[in-house]
Write a protein that holds these residues in place. Structure first.
Motif, PDB file in Angstrom:
ATOM      1  N   ASP A 123      -0.322   1.470   8.645  1.00  0.00           N
ATOM      2  CA  ASP A 123       0.073   1.384  10.056  1.00  0.00           C
ATOM      3  C   ASP A 123      -0.928   0.554  10.862  1.00  0.00           C
ATOM      4  O   ASP A 123      -0.533  -0.268  11.697  1.00  0.00           O
ATOM      5  N   THR A 124      -2.216   0.770  10.618  1.00  0.00           N
ATOM      6  CA  THR A 124      -3.248   0.028  11.344  1.00  0.00           C
ATOM      7  C   THR A 124      -3.187  -1.459  11.015  1.00  0.00           C
ATOM      8  O   THR A 124      -3.280  -2.303  11.908  1.00  0.00           O
ATOM      9  N   ILE A 125      -3.018  -1.778   9.747  1.00  0.00           N
ATOM     10  CA  ILE A 125      -2.931  -3.185   9.338  1.00  0.00           C
ATOM     11  C   ILE A 125      -1.709  -3.845   9.984  1.00  0.00           C
ATOM     12  O   ILE A 125      -1.801  -4.960  10.497  1.00  0.00           O
ATOM     13  N   LYS A 126      -0.595  -3.155   9.981  1.00  0.00           N
ATOM     14  CA  LYS A 126       0.616  -3.718  10.597  1.00  0.00           C
ATOM     15  C   LYS A 126       0.393  -3.974  12.084  1.00  0.00           C
ATOM     16  O   LYS A 126       0.758  -5.022  12.606  1.00  0.00           O
ATOM     17  N   LYS A 127      -0.232  -3.008  12.768  1.00  0.00           N
ATOM     18  CA  LYS A 127      -0.512  -3.162  14.195  1.00  0.00           C
ATOM     19  C   LYS A 127      -1.464  -4.333  14.442  1.00  0.00           C
ATOM     20  O   LYS A 127      -1.241  -5.147  15.339  1.00  0.00           O
ATOM     21  N   ASP A 128      -2.510  -4.432  13.626  1.00  0.00           N
ATOM     22  CA  ASP A 128      -3.493  -5.494  13.811  1.00  0.00           C
ATOM     23  C   ASP A 128      -2.923  -6.884  13.544  1.00  0.00           C
ATOM     24  O   ASP A 128      -3.324  -7.852  14.173  1.00  0.00           O
ATOM     25  N   PHE A 129      -2.007  -6.991  12.617  1.00  0.00           N
ATOM     26  CA  PHE A 129      -1.459  -8.296  12.283  1.00  0.00           C
ATOM     27  C   PHE A 129      -0.328  -8.724  13.201  1.00  0.00           C
ATOM     28  O   PHE A 129       0.217  -9.802  13.043  1.00  0.00           O
ATOM     29  N   THR A 130       0.027  -7.885  14.171  1.00  0.00           N
ATOM     30  CA  THR A 130       1.074  -8.262  15.108  1.00  0.00           C
ATOM     31  C   THR A 130       0.524  -8.457  16.517  1.00  0.00           C
ATOM     32  O   THR A 130       1.246  -8.338  17.489  1.00  0.00           O
ATOM     33  N   ASN A 131      -0.762  -8.756  16.624  1.00  0.00           N
ATOM     34  CA  ASN A 131      -1.334  -9.056  17.936  1.00  0.00           C
ATOM     35  C   ASN A 131      -2.089 -10.379  17.864  1.00  0.00           C
ATOM     36  O   ASN A 131      -2.162 -11.007  16.813  1.00  0.00           O
ATOM     37  N   ASP A 132      -2.661 -10.797  18.956  1.00  0.00           N
ATOM     38  CA  ASP A 132      -3.313 -12.109  19.007  1.00  0.00           C
ATOM     39  C   ASP A 132      -4.833 -12.007  19.086  1.00  0.00           C
ATOM     40  O   ASP A 132      -5.491 -12.881  19.629  1.00  0.00           O
ATOM     41  N   ARG A 133      -5.407 -10.957  18.513  1.00  0.00           N
ATOM     42  CA  ARG A 133      -6.854 -10.775  18.587  1.00  0.00           C
ATOM     43  C   ARG A 133      -7.606 -11.579  17.529  1.00  0.00           C
ATOM     44  O   ARG A 133      -8.821 -11.639  17.558  1.00  0.00           O
ATOM     45  N   PHE A 134      -6.924 -12.168  16.607  1.00  0.00           N
ATOM     46  CA  PHE A 134      -7.599 -12.825  15.504  1.00  0.00           C
ATOM     47  C   PHE A 134      -8.206 -14.166  15.905  1.00  0.00           C
ATOM     48  O   PHE A 134      -7.718 -14.858  16.784  1.00  0.00           O
ATOM     49  N   THR A 135      -9.254 -14.514  15.213  1.00  0.00           N
ATOM     50  CA  THR A 135      -9.932 -15.783  15.422  1.00  0.00           C
ATOM     51  C   THR A 135      -9.064 -16.909  14.877  1.00  0.00           C
ATOM     52  O   THR A 135      -8.435 -16.767  13.826  1.00  0.00           O
ATOM     53  N   ASP A 136      -9.074 -18.029  15.573  1.00  0.00           N
ATOM     54  CA  ASP A 136      -8.295 -19.182  15.163  1.00  0.00           C
ATOM     55  C   ASP A 136      -8.685 -19.619  13.753  1.00  0.00           C
ATOM     56  O   ASP A 136      -9.860 -19.655  13.391  1.00  0.00           O
ATOM     57  N   MET A 159       0.823  -1.169   0.000  1.00  0.00           N
ATOM     58  CA  MET A 159       0.000   0.000   0.000  1.00  0.00           C
ATOM     59  C   MET A 159       0.878   1.248   0.000  1.00  0.00           C
ATOM     60  O   MET A 159       0.596   2.199  -0.691  1.00  0.00           O
ATOM     61  N   ARG A 160       1.913   1.204   0.794  1.00  0.00           N
ATOM     62  CA  ARG A 160       2.806   2.369   0.832  1.00  0.00           C
ATOM     63  C   ARG A 160       3.498   2.575  -0.514  1.00  0.00           C
ATOM     64  O   ARG A 160       3.737   3.708  -0.922  1.00  0.00           O
ATOM     65  N   GLU A 161       3.794   1.481  -1.206  1.00  0.00           N
ATOM     66  CA  GLU A 161       4.477   1.594  -2.498  1.00  0.00           C
ATOM     67  C   GLU A 161       3.581   2.218  -3.556  1.00  0.00           C
ATOM     68  O   GLU A 161       4.034   3.018  -4.367  1.00  0.00           O
ATOM     69  N   THR A 162       2.299   1.849  -3.557  1.00  0.00           N
ATOM     70  CA  THR A 162       1.409   2.338  -4.608  1.00  0.00           C
ATOM     71  C   THR A 162       0.735   3.659  -4.278  1.00  0.00           C
ATOM     72  O   THR A 162       0.475   4.453  -5.168  1.00  0.00           O
ATOM     73  N   SER A 163       0.433   3.917  -2.998  1.00  0.00           N
ATOM     74  CA  SER A 163      -0.312   5.122  -2.640  1.00  0.00           C
ATOM     75  C   SER A 163       0.358   5.970  -1.569  1.00  0.00           C
ATOM     76  O   SER A 163      -0.186   6.989  -1.174  1.00  0.00           O
ATOM     77  N   GLY A 164       1.497   5.556  -1.095  1.00  0.00           N
ATOM     78  CA  GLY A 164       2.146   6.227   0.020  1.00  0.00           C
ATOM     79  C   GLY A 164       2.710   7.609  -0.261  1.00  0.00           C
ATOM     80  O   GLY A 164       3.073   8.328   0.658  1.00  0.00           O
ATOM     81  N   LYS A 165       2.760   7.993  -1.522  1.00  0.00           N
ATOM     82  CA  LYS A 165       3.311   9.305  -1.857  1.00  0.00           C
ATOM     83  C   LYS A 165       2.355  10.143  -2.708  1.00  0.00           C
ATOM     84  O   LYS A 165       2.690  11.248  -3.092  1.00  0.00           O
ATOM     85  N   GLY A 166       1.172   9.632  -3.007  1.00  0.00           N
ATOM     86  CA  GLY A 166       0.235  10.338  -3.876  1.00  0.00           C
ATOM     87  C   GLY A 166      -0.759  11.187  -3.109  1.00  0.00           C
ATOM     88  O   GLY A 166      -0.534  11.579  -1.956  1.00  0.00           O
ATOM     89  N   ALA A 167      -1.875  11.437  -3.766  1.00  0.00           N
ATOM     90  CA  ALA A 167      -2.919  12.293  -3.199  1.00  0.00           C
ATOM     91  C   ALA A 167      -3.519  11.706  -1.922  1.00  0.00           C
ATOM     92  O   ALA A 167      -4.016  12.445  -1.071  1.00  0.00           O
ATOM     93  N   TYR A 168      -3.482  10.399  -1.785  1.00  0.00           N
ATOM     94  CA  TYR A 168      -4.066   9.733  -0.624  1.00  0.00           C
ATOM     95  C   TYR A 168      -2.997   9.227   0.344  1.00  0.00           C
ATOM     96  O   TYR A 168      -3.219   8.284   1.101  1.00  0.00           O
ATOM     97  N   ALA A 169      -1.853   9.831   0.327  1.00  0.00           N
ATOM     98  CA  ALA A 169      -0.714   9.359   1.122  1.00  0.00           C
ATOM     99  C   ALA A 169      -1.027   9.295   2.611  1.00  0.00           C
ATOM    100  O   ALA A 169      -0.700   8.306   3.268  1.00  0.00           O
ATOM    101  N   THR A 170      -1.659  10.316   3.152  1.00  0.00           N
ATOM    102  CA  THR A 170      -1.956  10.332   4.586  1.00  0.00           C
ATOM    103  C   THR A 170      -2.841   9.155   4.958  1.00  0.00           C
ATOM    104  O   THR A 170      -2.565   8.422   5.909  1.00  0.00           O
ATOM    105  N   SER A 214     -12.873   5.324  11.462  1.00  0.00           N
ATOM    106  CA  SER A 214     -12.231   5.873  12.659  1.00  0.00           C
ATOM    107  C   SER A 214     -11.033   5.031  13.089  1.00  0.00           C
ATOM    108  O   SER A 214     -10.155   5.520  13.803  1.00  0.00           O
ATOM    109  N   GLN A 215     -10.994   3.799  12.663  1.00  0.00           N
ATOM    110  CA  GLN A 215      -9.880   2.917  13.020  1.00  0.00           C
ATOM    111  C   GLN A 215      -8.614   3.237  12.229  1.00  0.00           C
ATOM    112  O   GLN A 215      -7.542   2.736  12.529  1.00  0.00           O
ATOM    113  N   TYR A 216      -8.743   4.067  11.207  1.00  0.00           N
ATOM    114  CA  TYR A 216      -7.611   4.378  10.330  1.00  0.00           C
ATOM    115  C   TYR A 216      -7.115   5.810  10.479  1.00  0.00           C
ATOM    116  O   TYR A 216      -6.430   6.319   9.633  1.00  0.00           O
ATOM    117  N   LYS A 217      -7.485   6.462  11.560  1.00  0.00           N
ATOM    118  CA  LYS A 217      -7.041   7.846  11.762  1.00  0.00           C
ATOM    119  C   LYS A 217      -5.952   7.888  12.798  1.00  0.00           C
ATOM    120  O   LYS A 217      -5.750   7.070  13.581  1.00  0.00           O
TER     121      LYS A 217
END
Length: 83
Positions: A19-32, A1-12, A80-83
Motif C-alpha cells: 500500500d505504501t509503495i503504491k501511494k508513493d509511486f502515484t505522487n510527484d515527490r520523486f526526484t527528476d 509482493m501481495r502475490e508472494t507474501s500477501g497471504k502468509g505469515a507476513y501478510a499484514t 514507521s512508514q509501513y504501518k
C-alpha cells in the motif's frame, strides 16, 4: 509482493508495504530522473568516486537520521512508514 507474501505469515506487513509503495509511486515527490542519471553517470566516470551521493527525495534527511541517531532509530523511522 501481495502475490508472494500477501497471504502468509507476513501478510499484514507485506500488504502495508504494498500500500505504501503504491501511494508513493502515484505522487510527484520523486526526484527528476535527469538529476539521478547525471549523478550516476558522474559516479561511474570520475577517478575517485564518493562513497555516497545524496540525491533523491528525503535522502539528506535519511542520512542525517542514520548518522545522528544510529541504525536502530533509522530502522524505526523507515519501518514507521509501513504501518
Amino acid at each position: 509482493m501481495r502475490e508472494t507474501s500477501g497471504k502468509g505469515a507476513y501478510a499484514t506487513f507485506a500488504n502495508s508495504v504494498a500500500d505504501t509503495i503504491k501511494k508513493d509511486f502515484t505522487n510527484d515527490r520523486f526526484t527528476d530522473v535527469q538529476v539521478l542519471g547525471k549523478t550516476i553517470a558522474k559516479a561511474a566516470t570520475v577517478k575517485n568516486p564518493k562513497i555516497r551521493y545524496v540525491k533523491g527525495y528525503s535522502a539528506k534527511f535519511a542520512i542525517t537520521v542514520r548518522k545522528w541517531f544510529g541504525d536502530r532509530i533509522f530502522d524505526k523511522v523507515i519501518m514507521s512508514q509501513y504501518k
